[in-house]
Design a protein around this motif. Structure first.
Motif, PDB file in Angstrom:
ATOM      1  N   ARG A 143      42.241 -10.892  -0.107  1.00  0.00           N
ATOM      2  CA  ARG A 143      41.369 -11.762   0.697  1.00  0.00           C
ATOM      3  C   ARG A 143      41.645 -11.633   2.194  1.00  0.00           C
ATOM      4  O   ARG A 143      41.400 -12.554   2.972  1.00  0.00           O
ATOM      5  N   THR A 144      42.143 -10.480   2.584  1.00  0.00           N
ATOM      6  CA  THR A 144      42.393 -10.186   4.001  1.00  0.00           C
ATOM      7  C   THR A 144      41.111  -9.708   4.669  1.00  0.00           C
ATOM      8  O   THR A 144      40.341  -8.953   4.084  1.00  0.00           O
ATOM      9  N   LYS A 145      40.898 -10.156   5.899  1.00  0.00           N
ATOM     10  CA  LYS A 145      39.755  -9.710   6.688  1.00  0.00           C
ATOM     11  C   LYS A 145      40.238  -8.689   7.717  1.00  0.00           C
ATOM     12  O   LYS A 145      41.219  -8.921   8.417  1.00  0.00           O
ATOM     13  N   TYR A 158      39.560   1.600   5.909  1.00  0.00           N
ATOM     14  CA  TYR A 158      38.644   1.070   6.919  1.00  0.00           C
ATOM     15  C   TYR A 158      38.325   2.040   8.050  1.00  0.00           C
ATOM     16  O   TYR A 158      37.528   1.713   8.931  1.00  0.00           O
ATOM     17  N   PRO A 186      46.602 -13.906   2.317  1.00  0.00           N
ATOM     18  CA  PRO A 186      45.497 -13.403   3.135  1.00  0.00           C
ATOM     19  C   PRO A 186      45.911 -13.278   4.602  1.00  0.00           C
ATOM     20  O   PRO A 186      46.706 -14.070   5.110  1.00  0.00           O
ATOM     21  N   SER A 191      43.467  -6.798  12.826  1.00  0.00           N
ATOM     22  CA  SER A 191      42.602  -6.049  13.739  1.00  0.00           C
ATOM     23  C   SER A 191      43.165  -4.645  13.913  1.00  0.00           C
ATOM     24  O   SER A 191      44.379  -4.452  14.011  1.00  0.00           O
ATOM     25  N   ASN A 248      44.469 -11.821   8.735  1.00  0.00           N
ATOM     26  CA  ASN A 248      43.390 -11.395   9.620  1.00  0.00           C
ATOM     27  C   ASN A 248      43.935 -10.229  10.438  1.00  0.00           C
ATOM     28  O   ASN A 248      44.783 -10.420  11.317  1.00  0.00           O
ATOM     29  N   SER A 301      39.098  -6.145  10.925  1.00  0.00           N
ATOM     30  CA  SER A 301      38.108  -5.748  11.925  1.00  0.00           C
ATOM     31  C   SER A 301      38.581  -4.462  12.584  1.00  0.00           C
ATOM     32  O   SER A 301      39.762  -4.306  12.899  1.00  0.00           O
ATOM     33  N   GLN A 328      41.008  -5.856   0.108  1.00  0.00           N
ATOM     34  CA  GLN A 328      40.066  -6.954  -0.128  1.00  0.00           C
ATOM     35  C   GLN A 328      40.542  -7.908  -1.210  1.00  0.00           C
ATOM     36  O   GLN A 328      40.264  -9.107  -1.158  1.00  0.00           O
TER      37      GLN A 328
END
Length: 237
Positions: A59-61, A93, A202, A206, A204, A63, A56
């Motif tokens: 600033r990585t997201k 996660y 950062p 998955s 994204n 899912s 976090q």
């Protein structure tokens, strides 16, 4: 990622490890009335929180889909390996407690190696075949005792979206312990560090978790299994 944020990331990285020392001592004195499953949950609570915060801070997201596919009990989680952040991403996660197959060199890192030991990680010496076989046997015993383990069968980071060929050695963990294999596909993690010119950036990411694979009885060809798993993971969406 700004220089200040990068500096803060490293401060948090090492500061949290120092903060964890009292917890490490307490974990050695967990009540005998607790079940092994309860002990694992308690043991993994702090490292999972640490790992999630490390991700976090970049600033990585992230899912995650398909976590319901992970069955109860010990499993071998088999994942592709894009970058250095794959470990904290999976650890932070995915709720299930698990250890990792790790290079023996990691044992030289203070505090991290101590946490990995209590998490029932397996240290693999790739330069010594005899020791490597002994490590795999140790991992099999850990799994028979109820522990789950993450394996990156590529052996090294791909540093991109294309997977390297899966190696067979670590798959003995599932073949010999008879635990289900859970395929996992990580996408985008290499952007955080491997694609960054310096520090972190950062991303994204998955994480797709596929349906568990139960190995058939009898002799299993590890090379065929490696090819099968790579095909399954490549097709996960």
């Amino acid at each position: 990622m700004s220089l200040l944020r990068t500096v803060w990331w490293f401060i948090f990285f090492f500061g949290y490890l120092l903060y964890s020392l009292p917890t490490l001592k307490k974990l050695k004195k967990l009540p005998h009335t607790l079940t092994e499953e309860e002990k694992r949950e308690i043991t993994h609570r702090l490292p999972k929180n640490w790992a999630k915060n490390l991700v976090q801070l970049t600033r990585t997201k992230v899912s995650v889909s398909g976590e319901d596919n992970i069955p109860p009990g010990p499993v071998l989680l088999v994942s592709n390996h894009q970058g250095n952040f794959d470990v904290p991403i999976l650890l932070g996660y995915i709720n299930k407690p698990f250890g990792f197959i790790s290079k023996i060199e990691v044992k030289k890192i203070p505090l991290i190696s101590r946490w990995m030991e209590v998490m029932e990680c397996v240290f693999l010496d790739r330069t010594d075949r005899r020791k490597a076989i002994m490590s795999i046997r140790d991992g099999v015993e850990k799994m028979k005792a109820g522990n789950s383990i993450v394996l990156f069968p590529e052996g090294t980071r791909s540093k991109g979206s294309k997977m390297n060929e899966f190696k067979t050695g670590g798959l003995r963990l599932a073949i010999d312990s008879k635990v289900p294999i859970v395929p996992i596909k990580i996408s985008g993690s290499y952007v955080i560090m491997e694609k960054s010119k310096w520090g972190f950036q950062p991303g994204n990411v998955s994480v797709v978790i596929g349906e568990p694979i139960t190995l058939p009885e009898g002799k299993i060809d590890s090379k065929e299994l490696a090819v099968q798993l790579q095909n399954v993971i490549e097709q996960l969406k």
